[in-house]
Design an enzyme around this catalytic site. Structure first.
Site, PDB file in Angstrom:
ATOM      1  N   GLY A  47       0.856  -1.187   0.000  1.00 40.33           N
ATOM      2  CA  GLY A  47       0.000   0.000   0.000  1.00 40.33           C
ATOM      3  C   GLY A  47       0.883   1.225   0.000  1.00 40.33           C
ATOM      4  N   CYS A 101       5.393  -6.026   1.604  1.00 43.70           N
ATOM      5  CA  CYS A 101       5.701  -4.595   1.540  1.00 43.70           C
ATOM      6  C   CYS A 101       5.028  -3.830   2.695  1.00 43.70           C
ATOM      7  CB  CYS A 101       5.325  -4.056   0.162  1.00 43.70           C
ATOM      8  SG  CYS A 101       6.094  -2.467  -0.177  1.00 43.70           S
ATOM      9  N   TYR A 102       4.055  -2.978   2.406  1.00 35.56           N
ATOM     10  CA  TYR A 102       3.355  -2.280   3.499  1.00 35.56           C
ATOM     11  C   TYR A 102       2.800  -3.309   4.495  1.00 35.56           C
ATOM     12  CZ  TYR A 102      -0.141   0.527   5.969  1.00 35.56           C
ATOM     13  OH  TYR A 102      -0.888   1.143   6.943  1.00 35.56           O
ATOM     14  N   HIS A 135       8.139  -7.710  -3.508  1.00 35.93           N
ATOM     15  CA  HIS A 135       6.863  -8.161  -4.088  1.00 35.93           C
ATOM     16  C   HIS A 135       7.027  -9.523  -4.783  1.00 35.93           C
ATOM     17  CE1 HIS A 135       4.428  -4.550  -3.460  1.00 35.93           C
ATOM     18  NE2 HIS A 135       5.590  -3.918  -3.526  1.00 35.93           N
ATOM     19  N   GLU A 178       4.826 -11.360  -5.947  1.00 41.50           N
ATOM     20  CA  GLU A 178       3.789 -11.595  -6.965  1.00 41.50           C
ATOM     21  C   GLU A 178       4.162 -11.076  -8.342  1.00 41.50           C
ATOM     22  OE1 GLU A 178       3.775  -9.489  -4.525  1.00 41.50           O
ATOM     23  OE2 GLU A 178       2.769  -7.619  -4.984  1.00 41.50           O
ATOM     24  N   ASP A 236     -16.237 -11.225 -22.346  1.00 39.49           N
ATOM     25  CA  ASP A 236     -16.648 -11.003 -20.950  1.00 39.49           C
ATOM     26  C   ASP A 236     -18.166 -11.084 -20.783  1.00 39.49           C
ATOM     27  OD1 ASP A 236     -13.991 -10.497 -20.869  1.00 39.49           O
ATOM     28  OD2 ASP A 236     -14.189  -8.322 -20.712  1.00 39.49           O
ATOM     29  N   LYS A 296      -8.274 -11.532 -17.826  1.00 41.59           N
ATOM     30  CA  LYS A 296      -8.832 -11.953 -19.113  1.00 41.59           C
ATOM     31  C   LYS A 296      -8.637 -13.449 -19.395  1.00 41.59           C
ATOM     32  CE  LYS A 296     -10.838 -10.301 -22.819  1.00 41.59           C
ATOM     33  NZ  LYS A 296     -11.883  -9.270 -22.760  1.00 41.59           N
TER      34      LYS A 296
END
Ligand code: XMP
Length: 513
Positions: free
Chosen positions: A55, A82-83, A169, A171, A227, A369
């Site tokens: 964040g 992180c945060y 991070h 991810e 979608d 997607k």
């Protein structure tokens, strides 16, 4: 059998959904919830593990998002990122302060491979950092498990309490072994089985939708794109004929596309739903006559769509739910409140205020997607629909530079059809992110047979991209371009020149308008 779930507690980081997606890639179900969700609600979700996201704030700022410290004492493993890492340290009495040296980007990290989080990770690895604060002192009972040259606590843990934290991070792809770390957390530390597949998402979602909707009436604006098609099929499987899909054919679709959509969703198709097709091409051409400014065209097309949809909705009367095929990238795009408007994308937002309904349903809101495409395959939607490339809401209206006329639409449809056919014949479809024919507003002199011509130039565009925010032009083999050019010139009246667009984005955009 209860579904095993990891909760991503969102503190406003930009990668929150990406974390969830990485967990799902480990075949463990994962949902992102805001930090405003109460501890009681989180406990009721019965997570096997919790991840605190990054964040933009500083934990020592009173206005920053915080959380009830009891969450760290539930016995459920927690990973702070992180945060989230700083928050964990701060909540447990560690010290967080402004780092003397901020770290951004690829950073060399030394990890302690004895940590369960770093099992099988190289001792010296590379991680993606983005921080100005750091953990200066770890809380009591914790030990440091990774360091960088400028960060004394790049990771920490208290194995006994199953609390883990990383300043970087895991991810993002730039963290070389980030996926391994997340898998270690989810599978080894949280003890998830890793037996969740998209099929379970689809099945559970259908069941939840059925329970939520009961005998309510549902309305869906179906564009024929991936979608809204996936959302519509999901709803039709959940509530059948309680669903009405309105498909506005604005006459600016690709060749045969309106009929293809009707073949799947109409009365002769496999799904149980009410399908209304509105052939509105004539109305659109009238409105667009004499208009050549791109934003004006987009606004007319968007406004007309809303008007038609409203007319149809009024015929149906009040509905309980409005379905939208919003997917995660739409949520980000429409959230960029302060950025400059390059193009107004009409299908993000807009509809709800004109239709009377009680609630919006967005069953795909958390998916990316390719996850939506997989959900579509699980639902048995035909592959040509599921793998369809992106197509803008205003359709060919923005692939025709200048005024839109029925004749120009016919030219683009025919040229585009040839282009798509030959790209498929050459086996190139899978390598291109988006490709289409457009019509320049340029007419030029040519010679065909013994006659002078003065006709339009078709523009061929093909790009590769991972996020559609930037894009590279594709190097289509010359022989393929030559064949497409010959076919377009020979088979599409009104065209005497074919041009290939070699521009990337930036400086160009993907669409011509
Ligand atoms: P641009 O042209 O902005 O396009 O580089 C990026 C991606 O967005 C699509 N696009 C749209 N999609 N409504 C949409 O649903 C629109 O108004 C619209 N304009 C562009 C474009 O096809 C590309 O995939």
């Amino acid at each position: 059998m209860a579904r095993q779930m990891i909760i991503v507690l969102d503190f406003g980081g930009q990668y929150n959904q990406l974390i969830a997606r990485r967990v799902r890639e480990c075949h463990v179900y994962c949902e992102v919830v805001p930090y405003t969700k109460s501890l009681e609600e989180i406990k009721a979700m019965d997570p096997k593990g919790i991840i605190f996201t990054g964040g933009p704030n500083s934990v020592y700022d009173e206005k920053s998002p915080h959380y009830d410290p009891e969450i760290l004492g539930l016995g459920v493993p927690v990973l702070g990122i992180c945060y989230g890492a700083q928050l964990m340290a701060w909540m447990l009495g560690g010290k967080v302060s402004t780092a003397p040296v901020s770290e951004y980007g690829h950073t060399d990290v030394k990890v302690d491979t004895a940590s369960a989080l770093f099992s099988e990770v190289e001792k010296n690895t590379v991680a993606w950092m983005s921080h100005t604060d750091y953990i200066e002192k770890v809380p009591e009972g914790f030990r440091t498990t990774a360091v960088t040259d400028n960060c004394p606590t790049a990771a920490m843990e208290c194995e006994g309490k199953k609390l883990y934290a990383v300043q970087f991070h895991p991810e993002v792809m730039h963290t070389r072994e980030g996926m391994k770390m997340l898998r270690n957390f989810v599978i080894d530390i949280c003890r998830c089985k890793g037996d969740w597949f998209m099929a379970s998402f689809v099945e559970t979602k259908i069941r939840e939708l059925r329970e939520e909707i009961g005998d309510g009436r549902v309305l869906c604006a179906l564009s024929g794109g991936v979608d809204s098609s996936v959302a519509a099929v999901m709803l039709s499987k959940a509530v059948g004929k309680q669903l009405t899909c309105v498909f506005v054919d604005h006459g600016l679709l690709r060749k045969n596309e309106g009929d293809e959509v009707e073949a799947v969703f109409g009365p002769d198709g496999p799904y149980d739903l009410n399908f209304i097709r509105v052939n509105a091409g004539g109305r659109y051409f009238e409105k667009l006559a004499g208009v050549s400014e791109p934003e004006e065209k987009r606004k007319i097309i968007g406004a007309e769509f809303i008007k038609i949809f409203e007319e149809e909705a009024n015929k149906i009367g009040e509905v309980d739910y409005l379905v939208q095929g919003t997917i995660y990238p739409d949520v980000i795009e429409s959230g960029l409140g302060d950025s400059a408007v390059i193009k107004s994308h009409h299908n993000v937002g807009g509809l709800p205020s004109v239709v009377k309904f009680k609630e919006i349903i967005e069953p795909l809101r958390m998916l990316f997607k390719d996850e939506v495409r997989n959900a579509g395959r699980e639902l048995g939607i035909p592959e040509h629909l599921v793998s369809r490339q992106p197509f803008p809401g205003p359709g060919l209206g923005i692939r025709i530079v200048g005024e839109v006329t029925p004749d120009k639409v016919r030219i683009v449809q025919d040229a585009d059809y040839i282009y798509r056919t030959e790209i498929a014949n050459a086996g190139l479809s899978g390598q291109l992110s988006q490709y289409f024919a457009a019509l320049s507003n340029m007419r030029s002199v040519g010679v065909m047979g013994d006659f002078r011509t003065y006709d339009y130039a078709v523009v061929l565009r093909a790009v590769t991209t991972s996020d559609f925010m930037t894009a590279e032009p594709c190097r289509i083999p010359w022989e393929v371009l030559e064949k497409i050019t010959n076919r377009i010139i020979n088979e599409v009246p009104g065209v005497n020149r074919v041009l290939y667009d070699c521009t990337g984005k930036p400086p160009a955009t993907i669409e011509l308008e």
